[in-house]
Write a protein that holds these residues in place. Structure first.
Motif, PDB file in Angstrom:
ATOM      1  N   ALA A  43      77.504   5.610 -17.989  1.00 47.14           N
ATOM      2  CA  ALA A  43      77.663   4.631 -19.061  1.00 47.14           C
ATOM      3  C   ALA A  43      79.132   4.361 -19.356  1.00 47.14           C
ATOM      4  N   ASN A  44      79.958   5.418 -19.373  1.00 50.35           N
ATOM      5  CA  ASN A  44      81.384   5.210 -19.629  1.00 50.35           C
ATOM      6  C   ASN A  44      82.045   4.434 -18.502  1.00 50.35           C
ATOM      7  N   THR A  45      81.616   4.680 -17.274  1.00 52.98           N
ATOM      8  CA  THR A  45      82.176   3.948 -16.141  1.00 52.98           C
ATOM      9  C   THR A  45      81.796   2.475 -16.197  1.00 52.98           C
ATOM     10  N   ARG A  46      80.536   2.198 -16.489  1.00 54.60           N
ATOM     11  CA  ARG A  46      80.104   0.797 -16.592  1.00 54.60           C
ATOM     12  C   ARG A  46      80.786   0.096 -17.766  1.00 54.60           C
ATOM     13  N   MET A  47      80.921   0.796 -18.870  1.00 54.81           N
ATOM     14  CA  MET A  47      81.569   0.200 -20.035  1.00 54.81           C
ATOM     15  C   MET A  47      83.038  -0.106 -19.751  1.00 54.81           C
ATOM     16  N   TYR A  48      83.704   0.791 -19.040  1.00 56.72           N
ATOM     17  CA  TYR A  48      85.099   0.545 -18.668  1.00 56.72           C
ATOM     18  C   TYR A  48      85.228  -0.707 -17.816  1.00 56.72           C
ATOM     19  N   GLU A  49      84.307  -0.900 -16.882  1.00 59.04           N
ATOM     20  CA  GLU A  49      84.356  -2.094 -16.042  1.00 59.04           C
ATOM     21  C   GLU A  49      84.220  -3.359 -16.884  1.00 59.04           C
ATOM     22  N   LEU A  50      83.424  -3.326 -17.933  1.00 57.34           N
ATOM     23  CA  LEU A  50      83.308  -4.475 -18.840  1.00 57.34           C
ATOM     24  C   LEU A  50      84.566  -4.636 -19.688  1.00 57.34           C
ATOM     25  N   LEU A  51      85.089  -3.524 -20.199  1.00 59.92           N
ATOM     26  CA  LEU A  51      86.253  -3.589 -21.085  1.00 59.92           C
ATOM     27  C   LEU A  51      87.498  -4.091 -20.360  1.00 59.92           C
ATOM     28  N   LYS A  52      87.605  -3.822 -19.073  1.00 62.10           N
ATOM     29  CA  LYS A  52      88.777  -4.281 -18.318  1.00 62.10           C
ATOM     30  C   LYS A  52      88.933  -5.794 -18.350  1.00 62.10           C
ATOM     31  N   HIS A  53      87.845  -6.511 -18.590  1.00 61.91           N
ATOM     32  CA  HIS A  53      87.883  -7.977 -18.578  1.00 61.91           C
ATOM     33  C   HIS A  53      87.980  -8.566 -19.980  1.00 61.91           C
ATOM     34  N   GLN A  54      88.248  -7.722 -20.987  1.00 60.47           N
ATOM     35  CA  GLN A  54      88.401  -8.179 -22.362  1.00 60.47           C
ATOM     36  C   GLN A  54      89.889  -8.227 -22.733  1.00 60.47           C
ATOM     37  N   PRO A  55      90.228  -8.830 -23.882  1.00 59.50           N
ATOM     38  CA  PRO A  55      91.648  -8.991 -24.216  1.00 59.50           C
ATOM     39  C   PRO A  55      92.430  -7.693 -24.390  1.00 59.50           C
ATOM     40  N   ALA A  56      91.806  -6.648 -24.929  1.00 61.36           N
ATOM     41  CA  ALA A  56      92.535  -5.410 -25.209  1.00 61.36           C
ATOM     42  C   ALA A  56      92.634  -4.527 -23.967  1.00 61.36           C
TER      43      ALA A  56
END
Length: 288
Positions: A236-249
């Motif tokens: 879950a943390n790995t998948r979430m990181y992949e999503l977060l990388k494409h966000q502004p922060a």
């Protein structure tokens, strides 16, 4: 110092969890009383809606680290995290250790709503102990890591609590439970307990998962987990990181070598641990 927990809870689900609880509650008894500024402060009417504040004398305008305890949203005490207080305060931050309403009496999103309510309270009051309520950093272990992430990501909940999202300067969840969805949980498993104990309705599993709230994230999110953590936490943390990388922060993800789910919190008994360095670097980069 007496750190007897204030309310009874159901038995923990397996021996490793009990050993962890015994360890951190014992460490809480050894706390330096000189930095405990306030204890059992209420931020809501329920007895579980309370927090402790740790700070050094003479602090002014200091950033604030809020650290939520774990326990699967059914167990846990704010005293779980007291052992971290000295290491955090020594680095110039006010340290806040909250607890929150627990399931099954209070099912999700009670814990997440409490997190926003607490941050609204701190924005108004943490200046009493030298903290800056506009300079908040969020963290937590296990379920507490999931709670910290939800607090950072649920922008409307923050705004309703009187907290502009920009006041959350960073989030550092540790072994966070980021995804509650499971297509076919085994009977009597922790995954099944999500559906029988935590959620009001089974269809809310995605809604109550931090991984579902990443779109448009504006809070730097620096997550970590143990190499020997559960497969669900790692995935879950790995998948979430992949999503977060494409966000502004900014986003980051770190695996602690050789550590399991409970070790990733127990490691912080070392005041020189690298995690505290990650915290210091994030504060230096993002603090007002």
């Amino acid at each position: 110092m007496d750190h007897t927990p204030l309310f009874a809870q159901p038995p923990l689900p397996f021996p490793a969890a009990q050993r962890y609880e015994d360890t951190v509650l014992e460490w809480a008894r050894d706390l330096d009383a000189g930095i405990l500024r306030a204890r059992d402060l209420a931020y809501g009417p329920d007895p579980q809606q309370c927090y402790d504040v740790f700070a050094a004398a003479g602090m002014r305008g200091a950033p604030v680290l809020v650290f939520w305890h774990g326990g699967g949203w059914t167990n846990g005490y704010k005293e779980y995290v007291h052992f971290m207080a000295e290491a955090v305060v020594r680095r110039g931050l006010v340290f806040v250790a909250p607890t929150y309403r627990l399931a099954p009496r209070h099912r999700l999103p009670a814990a997440f709503d409490d997190a926003a309510l607490l941050l609204g309270e701190l924005r108004r009051t943490v200046g009493r102990w030298g903290g800056d309520g506009r300079n908040l950093y969020l963290s937590g272990h296990s379920a507490g890591g999931g709670t910290a992430a939800m607090a950072a990501l649920r922008k409307r909940a923050l705004e309703r609590a009187g907290v502009p999202p920009g006041d959350i300067r960073g989030c550092l969840p540790i072994s966070g439970v980021m995804d509650l969805h499971h297509p076919c949980p085994e009977p009597d498993s922790l995954e099944e307990r999500v559906y029988t104990t935590l959620l009001e309705q089974p269809c809310e599993d995605a809604l109550m998962s931090a991984i579902s709230w990443t779109a448009g994230n504006l809070v730097p999110m620096m997550a970590s987990y143990g190499e020997r953590d559960s497969a669900r936490v790692i995935g879950a943390n790995t998948r979430m990181y992949e999503l977060l990388k494409h966000q502004p922060a900014d986003a980051g993800l770190h695996a602690w070598e050789g550590l399991d789910h409970f070790d990733t919190h127990l490691m912080l008994a070392d005041p020189g641990h690298a995690w505290y360095g990650h915290l210091e670097a994030l504060v230096a980069r993002t603090s007002r």
